[in-house]
Motif scaffolding. Structure first.
Motif, mmCIF file in Angstrom:
data_model
loop_
_atom_site.group_PDB
_atom_site.id
_atom_site.type_symbol
_atom_site.label_atom_id
_atom_site.label_comp_id
_atom_site.label_asym_id
_atom_site.label_seq_id
_atom_site.Cartn_x
_atom_site.Cartn_y
_atom_site.Cartn_z
ATOM 1 N N ARG A 2 0.867 -1.155 0.000
ATOM 2 C CA ARG A 2 0.000 0.000 0.000
ATOM 3 C C ARG A 2 0.903 1.203 0.000
ATOM 4 N NH1 ARG A 2 -4.755 -0.562 4.210
ATOM 5 N NH2 ARG A 2 -3.104 -0.670 5.716
ATOM 6 N N ILE A 4 1.717 4.551 -0.369
ATOM 7 C CA ILE A 4 1.059 5.819 -0.567
ATOM 8 C C ILE A 4 1.943 6.720 -1.380
ATOM 9 C CG2 ILE A 4 -0.039 5.821 1.654
ATOM 10 C CD1 ILE A 4 2.002 8.009 2.248
ATOM 11 N N ALA A 5 3.188 6.332 -1.424
ATOM 12 C CA ALA A 5 4.147 7.277 -1.929
ATOM 13 C C ALA A 5 4.317 7.193 -3.421
ATOM 14 C CB ALA A 5 5.475 7.029 -1.268
ATOM 15 N N HIS A 146 2.516 7.309 6.594
ATOM 16 C CA HIS A 146 3.752 6.527 6.481
ATOM 17 C C HIS A 146 4.827 7.115 7.401
ATOM 18 C CE1 HIS A 146 5.378 9.177 2.924
ATOM 19 N NE2 HIS A 146 4.691 9.882 3.783
ATOM 20 N N GLU A 151 11.121 11.740 8.180
ATOM 21 C CA GLU A 151 12.489 11.762 7.621
ATOM 22 C C GLU A 151 13.150 13.119 7.798
ATOM 23 O OE1 GLU A 151 13.472 10.394 3.733
ATOM 24 O OE2 GLU A 151 12.649 8.397 4.100
ATOM 25 N N GLN A 185 4.702 0.600 10.336
ATOM 26 C CA GLN A 185 5.808 0.608 9.380
ATOM 27 C C GLN A 185 7.122 0.774 10.112
ATOM 28 O OE1 GLN A 185 5.224 3.739 6.491
ATOM 29 N NE2 GLN A 185 4.344 2.292 5.045
ATOM 30 N N GLU A 187 10.861 2.473 9.115
ATOM 31 C CA GLU A 187 11.610 3.266 8.153
ATOM 32 C C GLU A 187 13.073 3.167 8.552
ATOM 33 O OE1 GLU A 187 9.680 5.385 6.177
ATOM 34 O OE2 GLU A 187 11.120 6.814 5.403
ATOM 35 N N PHE A 290 9.363 6.937 -5.887
ATOM 36 C CA PHE A 290 8.903 7.667 -4.708
ATOM 37 C C PHE A 290 9.374 9.110 -4.900
ATOM 38 C CE2 PHE A 290 9.641 3.294 -3.376
ATOM 39 C CZ PHE A 290 8.399 2.976 -2.863
ATOM 40 N N THR A 293 12.973 9.843 -3.333
ATOM 41 C CA THR A 293 14.173 9.026 -3.580
ATOM 42 C C THR A 293 14.361 8.855 -5.084
ATOM 43 O OG1 THR A 293 12.862 6.981 -3.407
ATOM 44 C CG2 THR A 293 14.089 7.655 -1.433
ATOM 45 N N GLY A 312 9.702 -0.466 0.181
ATOM 46 C CA GLY A 312 10.081 0.534 -0.813
ATOM 47 C C GLY A 312 11.372 1.186 -0.340
ATOM 48 N N SER A 313 12.191 1.650 -1.293
ATOM 49 C CA SER A 313 13.499 2.176 -0.884
ATOM 50 C C SER A 313 14.117 3.002 -2.012
ATOM 51 C CB SER A 313 14.429 1.011 -0.551
ATOM 52 O OG SER A 313 14.672 0.243 -1.718
ATOM 53 N N GLY A 314 15.218 3.673 -1.687
ATOM 54 C CA GLY A 314 15.915 4.394 -2.736
ATOM 55 C C GLY A 314 16.997 5.307 -2.184
ATOM 56 N N ALA A 333 17.280 5.335 1.976
ATOM 57 C CA ALA A 333 16.178 5.178 2.931
ATOM 58 C C ALA A 333 15.291 4.033 2.469
ATOM 59 C CB ALA A 333 15.365 6.461 3.022
ATOM 60 N N PHE A 334 14.619 3.403 3.404
ATOM 61 C CA PHE A 334 13.632 2.371 3.050
ATOM 62 C C PHE A 334 12.450 2.457 4.007
ATOM 63 C CE2 PHE A 334 13.570 -0.701 6.512
ATOM 64 C CZ PHE A 334 14.759 -0.466 7.184
HETATM 65 N N1 PHE Z 1 7.009 5.501 2.753
HETATM 66 C C1 PHE Z 1 6.981 4.596 1.630
HETATM 67 C C2 PHE Z 1 5.631 3.851 1.638
HETATM 68 O O1 PHE Z 1 4.919 3.891 2.610
HETATM 69 C C3 PHE Z 1 8.141 3.596 1.656
HETATM 70 C C4 PHE Z 1 9.505 4.254 1.468
HETATM 71 C C5 PHE Z 1 10.223 4.729 2.553
HETATM 72 C C6 PHE Z 1 10.049 4.400 0.198
HETATM 73 C C7 PHE Z 1 11.452 5.332 2.383
HETATM 74 C C8 PHE Z 1 11.286 5.003 -0.002
HETATM 75 C C9 PHE Z 1 11.997 5.453 1.106
HETATM 76 O O2 PHE Z 1 5.261 3.244 0.671
#
Ligand code: PHE
Length: 489
Positions: A2, A4-5, A146, A151, A185, A187, A290, A293, A312-314, A333-334
């Motif tokens: 899910r 959102i980003a 999220h 961040e 979540q 992070e 995202f 990122t 999710g990450s980048g 970040a992820f």
């Molecule tokens: N916050 C994003 C989500 O909820 C996940 C994410 C975090 C992606 C940090 C990139 C960096 O989907």
């Protein structure tokens, strides 16, 4: 997930396994009054203040937080000793050790729209901002959707090179076994400072840190180039070798976290069943998007014959680091969903269980927070009978033409499925297992749309009588007429 980003947000509420980026429920929740509905929304109907946790906020016409959500804020499952969400958090944290990583657990869930969206570069018309998807306290205040909402402030605080945050997050969504409007979540981020590494050589410093990470034998599919000019661009101020080194550190760190989770899941399965035979673990990296990122990826795990998205990450956008006052730093970040991981780890079949206070659930995890090696798979207790009820209705003419399933900001009168979910949840609470659209029809002459939903009433804790289910259902029908102006069929 899910997500959102990213663009995944454009998928419907039904991207089932999205959960694992979040989902859960409380058996003991009060059934709240339905606080706000776009069909009846007037500012004057919602004057005054609302108490969330120990803080008080001014409401306005954007307010749409039901009591059932407001009263769950205090639960804090991610820090509840021996709760599977907290146990999963501890396992993830163990792969991001101090002193490089600081662990935050207690950020309050009410944040500004600036923190949740603007600071991260969400465009003004991003569907994640919609009232159908997000719980608003007032026009500029939301329940965070999220953990990325924090961040900027953590980068600003400069307390460590890396961090993890665990927290409850909130999204209006579908009702099924893997979606719940509150989930958790985690992070994580890790930065390197050009001004602190030897000769300003970030790539070299990051590669040295990569060398310090353990190796693993998991099968990893990663067919894409480190960056791609259109699909996954390198940022203007980054050298290709910097982005490649950061990506390698990011991916290896997260792969090691997955290996840890699944080794523990396997050990737990073998403790219950010595003949347990598992398939080799397989994961893949998929390009993603995202706003904060670039390049970005999602990690998917092959589990029970399907690919599940778990995070999710980048590479963090330099603009965000500039805003945070740390322009000389670069890093990754992820964000991942703890419920999804916990459901895999413990084999928990229904997200509502996380909110259960039933000793038959909670007692199965006693002592695990203190000794993660005692972790066992969840043994389901008996399932109570389901009670299906259908509701069919005509949408009011103004709503018939528009179905915005999270696909864009809907005009004020548009129909959105999440509004139905919210009505059902506020009446049936955790006695509703899922809600599915079973039929859809547009009248050839009038153009009006008819929908039929099947609501599955089933408690996790006892047998619901048909009379009880009927009472819930009658109230749902009444509220659909009252709040959404539908015509029952
Ligand atoms: N916050 C994003 C989500 O909820 C996940 C994410 C975090 C992606 C940090 C990139 C960096 O989907």
């Amino acid at each position: 997930m899910r997500s959102i980003a990213g663009r995944q947000r454009l998928s419907t509420a039904r991207d089932v396994l999205a959960v694992f980026t979040g989902l859960a429920t409380a058996s003991s929740r009060r059934i709240g009054v339905f606080c706000e509905c776009r069909y009846k929304s007037t500012g004057s109907a919602f004057p005054g203040k609302v108490k969330l946790g120990d803080k008080t906020y001014q409401k306005d016409s954007w307010f749409n937080v039901p009591d059932s959500i407001a009263t769950s804020i205090d639960r804090q499952l991610h820090t509840t000793n021996d709760h599977p969400i907290s146990i999963t958090r501890s396992i993830v944290e163990s792969k991001f050790p101090a002193p490089a990583f600081k662990h935050y657990h207690d950020f309050f869930p009410v944040v500004s729209t600036h923190e949740n969206f603007d600071s991260l570069g969400f465009p003004a018309d991003h569907p994640g901002r919609s009232k159908t998807d997000t719980y608003y306290v007032n026009e500029t205040t939301v329940l965070r959707t999220h953990t990325s909402a924090h961040e900027l402030e953590i980068f600003q605080a400069k307390e460590s090179d890396g961090y993890t945050i665990s927290a409850d997050v909130y999204r209006r969504d579908a009702i099924d076994k893997t979606h719940y409007p509150i989930f958790h979540q985690m992070e994580g981020a890790r930065l390197w400072d050009r001004e602190k590494v030897a000769h300003g050589d970030i790539a070299k410093a990051v590669w040295e840190d990569v060398e310090r990470l353990p190796k693993h034998h998991m099968i990893v599919e990663d067919p894409n180039p480190p960056t791609h000019p259109e699909r996954n661009p390198l940022q203007a101020g980054h050298a290709p070798e910097e982005a490649a080194a950061i990506a390698t550190h990011l991916k290896r760190s997260l792969e090691l976290m997955v290996v840890e989770i699944f080794s523990r899941a396997k050990a737990a399965a073998m403790a219950t069943n010595p003949n347990y035979h598992d398939e080799p673990l397989k994961v893949r990296w998929v390009e993603a998007y995202f706003p904060w990122t670039s390049p970005s990826w999602e990690l998917e795990i092959y589990w029970q014959d399907q690919w599940l998205e778990v995070l999710g990450s980048g590479v963090v956008q330099q603009e965000l680091l500039q805003k945070a006052g740390v322009p000389s730093k670069l890093g990754w970040a992820f964000g991942l969903g703890l419920e999804r991981i916990a459901m895999l780890l413990f084999e928990i079949p229904d997200i509502r269980l996380f909110w259960s206070q039933d000793p038959r659930f909670l007692s199965q995890f006693t002592g695990v927070s203190d000794d993660l090696d005692t972790l066992k798979r969840f043994i389901p207790f008996s399932k109570y009978p389901a009670c299906y009820k259908d509701v069919a209705f005509w949408l009011p003419p103004a709503s018939s033409s528009t179905t915005s399933a999270a696909g864009g900001l809907a005009p004020p009168q548009a129909f959105h499925e999440n509004d139905i979910m919210e009505i059902v949840r506020n009446i049936g609470g955790d006695n509703v297992e899922d809600v599915q659209l079973t039929d859809e029809f547009t009248h050839p002459v009038s153009g009006r749309r008819s929908l039929c939903y099947r609501i599955n009433y089933r408690s996790l804790e006892r047998t619901l009588t048909n009379e009880e289910a009927n009472r819930f259902h009658e109230r749902v029908r009444g509220e659909l007429v009252k709040k959404m102006a539908v015509e029952l069929r």
